[in-house]
Scaffold this motif. Structure first.
Motif, PDB file in Angstrom:
ATOM      1  N   CYS A 106       0.809  -1.226   0.000  1.00 17.35           N
ATOM      2  CA  CYS A 106       0.000   0.000   0.000  1.00 17.35           C
ATOM      3  C   CYS A 106       0.844   1.279   0.000  1.00 17.35           C
ATOM      4  CB  CYS A 106      -0.922  -0.028   1.216  1.00 17.35           C
ATOM      5  SG  CYS A 106      -1.981   1.417   1.326  1.00 17.35           S
ATOM      6  N   CYS A 109      -0.977   6.399   1.531  1.00 13.67           N
ATOM      7  CA  CYS A 109      -0.686   7.617   2.307  1.00 13.67           C
ATOM      8  C   CYS A 109       0.813   7.754   2.502  1.00 13.67           C
ATOM      9  CB  CYS A 109      -1.437   7.622   3.637  1.00 13.67           C
ATOM     10  SG  CYS A 109      -0.604   6.745   4.979  1.00 13.67           S
ATOM     11  N   LEU A 118       4.495  -3.222   6.553  1.00 17.20           N
ATOM     12  CA  LEU A 118       3.090  -2.907   6.767  1.00 17.20           C
ATOM     13  C   LEU A 118       2.585  -3.940   7.792  1.00 17.20           C
ATOM     14  CD1 LEU A 118       0.506  -2.255   3.935  1.00 17.20           C
ATOM     15  CD2 LEU A 118      -0.077  -3.653   5.910  1.00 17.20           C
ATOM     16  N   CYS A 178       0.888   1.399   9.200  1.00 19.46           N
ATOM     17  CA  CYS A 178       2.305   1.726   9.037  1.00 19.46           C
ATOM     18  C   CYS A 178       2.734   2.698  10.131  1.00 19.46           C
ATOM     19  CB  CYS A 178       2.572   2.345   7.661  1.00 19.46           C
ATOM     20  SG  CYS A 178       2.088   1.274   6.298  1.00 19.46           S
ATOM     21  N   CYS A 194      -6.326   4.801   5.759  1.00 19.57           N
ATOM     22  CA  CYS A 194      -6.084   3.479   6.346  1.00 19.57           C
ATOM     23  C   CYS A 194      -7.298   2.891   7.068  1.00 19.57           C
ATOM     24  CB  CYS A 194      -4.913   3.564   7.315  1.00 19.57           C
ATOM     25  SG  CYS A 194      -3.971   2.028   7.438  1.00 19.57           S
TER      26      CYS A 194
HETATM   27  S1  SF4 Z   1      -0.774   3.635   6.814  1.00 22.35           S
HETATM   28 FE1  SF4 Z   1      -2.392   2.457   5.786  1.00 22.35          FE
HETATM   29  S2  SF4 Z   1      -3.020   3.747   4.028  1.00 22.35           S
HETATM   30 FE2  SF4 Z   1      -1.004   4.495   4.722  1.00 22.35          FE
HETATM   31  S3  SF4 Z   1       0.462   3.403   3.451  1.00 22.35           S
HETATM   32 FE3  SF4 Z   1       0.221   2.223   5.362  1.00 22.35          FE
HETATM   33  S4  SF4 Z   1      -1.375   0.697   4.889  1.00 22.35           S
HETATM   34 FE4  SF4 Z   1      -1.475   2.291   3.303  1.00 22.35          FE
END
Ligand code: SF4
Length: 277
Positions: A106, A109, A118, A178, A194
């Motif tokens: 992902c 963001c 992640l 994250c 997220c």
């Molecule tokens: S915090 Fe969530 S939305 Fe942001 S990059 Fe990580 S998984 Fe993706």
């Protein structure tokens, strides 16, 4: 009530039902296919521990339609959800593995740039009990698993020594997947990106009880600005699921005298799940 009043009330009911059906259709009508709850279903710690991970969930009431309850997201955040193929895959995911695959590597963001891993979540996909924290810290980022640092060890003790469960009996996830730089609080755009993943995790696991660990998780899921000190110790509802806010294990490391408050909350959770102490 006059005939005109009765007609007006009937019209309002029809409108509410139509809105509800449309909301369900938007969500893929997933929950219309769910079985009705079974009255007087057994509810013991042994059942919590022994559930077959692949077993269907006839004893679980479907969460109510998202549109029927207060939403944690702001209108602006809702507007940021696009109808891309990736988002559709997230919404359509019927298992945690499918959801994890849909999230993929992902980059939705800015937290993606600073992470090592992640941190999706861990535990029993059919858990009765789900813990939700804020986001990964350093240890979690390095290992790719939630609650594995010192605070995580304390949570594990609560689960194993306090509740007499195994860590793999419950499901554990965070609002943010994250690690924010220097463990700062997640920012609104990061939450907006997220939070749908956590929402889908909860829909898939369908726990009977959610324990929100700390202010951030509790306030985010409840869409509330009420301090955790007032939220904790009382039952709340998240989309039809009973939710107990309690203090975050990291806070307890700094304030061990407040462990008794968490134990009081945990006892309520155990009673709700029909677990003996
Ligand atoms: S915090 Fe969530 S939305 Fe942001 S990059 Fe990580 S998984 Fe993706």
């Amino acid at each position: 009530m006059t005939p005109a009043d009765q007609q007006a009330e009937l019209s309002a009911l029809v409108r509410a039902l139509r809105d509800h059906v449309e909301a369900e259709r938007d969500l893929g009508a997933r929950w219309f296919a769910a079985a009705a709850p079974v009255p007087n279903a057994p509810s013991t710690a042994a059942r919590v521990r022994s559930r077959d991970i692949a077993a269907p969930r006839p004893d679980r009431a479907p969460p109510v339609a998202a549109s029927a309850v207060p939403r944690a997201r702001t209108e602006a955040q809702v507007g940021e959800r696009s109808a891309t193929g990736a988002e559709s895959a997230v919404v359509a995911a019927g298992t945690l593995a499918a959801l994890s695959s849909a999230i993929g590597d992902c980059r939705r963001c800015k937290l993606a740039g600073g992470r090592t891993h992640l941190v999706f979540g861990v535990g029993n996909e059919n858990a009765d009990l789900m813990f939700v924290g804020e986001g990964p810290g350093r240890d979690e980022d390095l290992q790719g698993e939630p609650f594995v640092g010192r605070a995580g060890q304390l949570l594990t003790e609560i689960i194993t020594k306090g509740m007499k469960l195994r860590r793999e009996d419950v499901y554990i996830a965070n609002v943010i997947k994250c690690r924010p730089p220097n463990n700062r609080n997640p920012e609104p755009d990061e939450i907006a990106s997220c939070l749908p993943f956590l929402e889908r995790q909860i829909e898939i696991v369908r726990p009977r009880v959610i324990v929100a660990l700390g202010k951030f998780a509790a306030q985010t899921l409840l869409g509330s600005a009420t301090p955790i000190t007032r939220l904790r110790g009382h039952w709340h509802t998240y989309r039809g699921v009973k939710l107990m806010p309690t203090l975050h294990p990291a806070y307890l490391l700094r304030n061990p005298g407040d462990k008794r408050l968490v134990w009081e909350d945990v006892k309520q959770v155990m009673a709700e799940l029909g677990m003996s102490r």
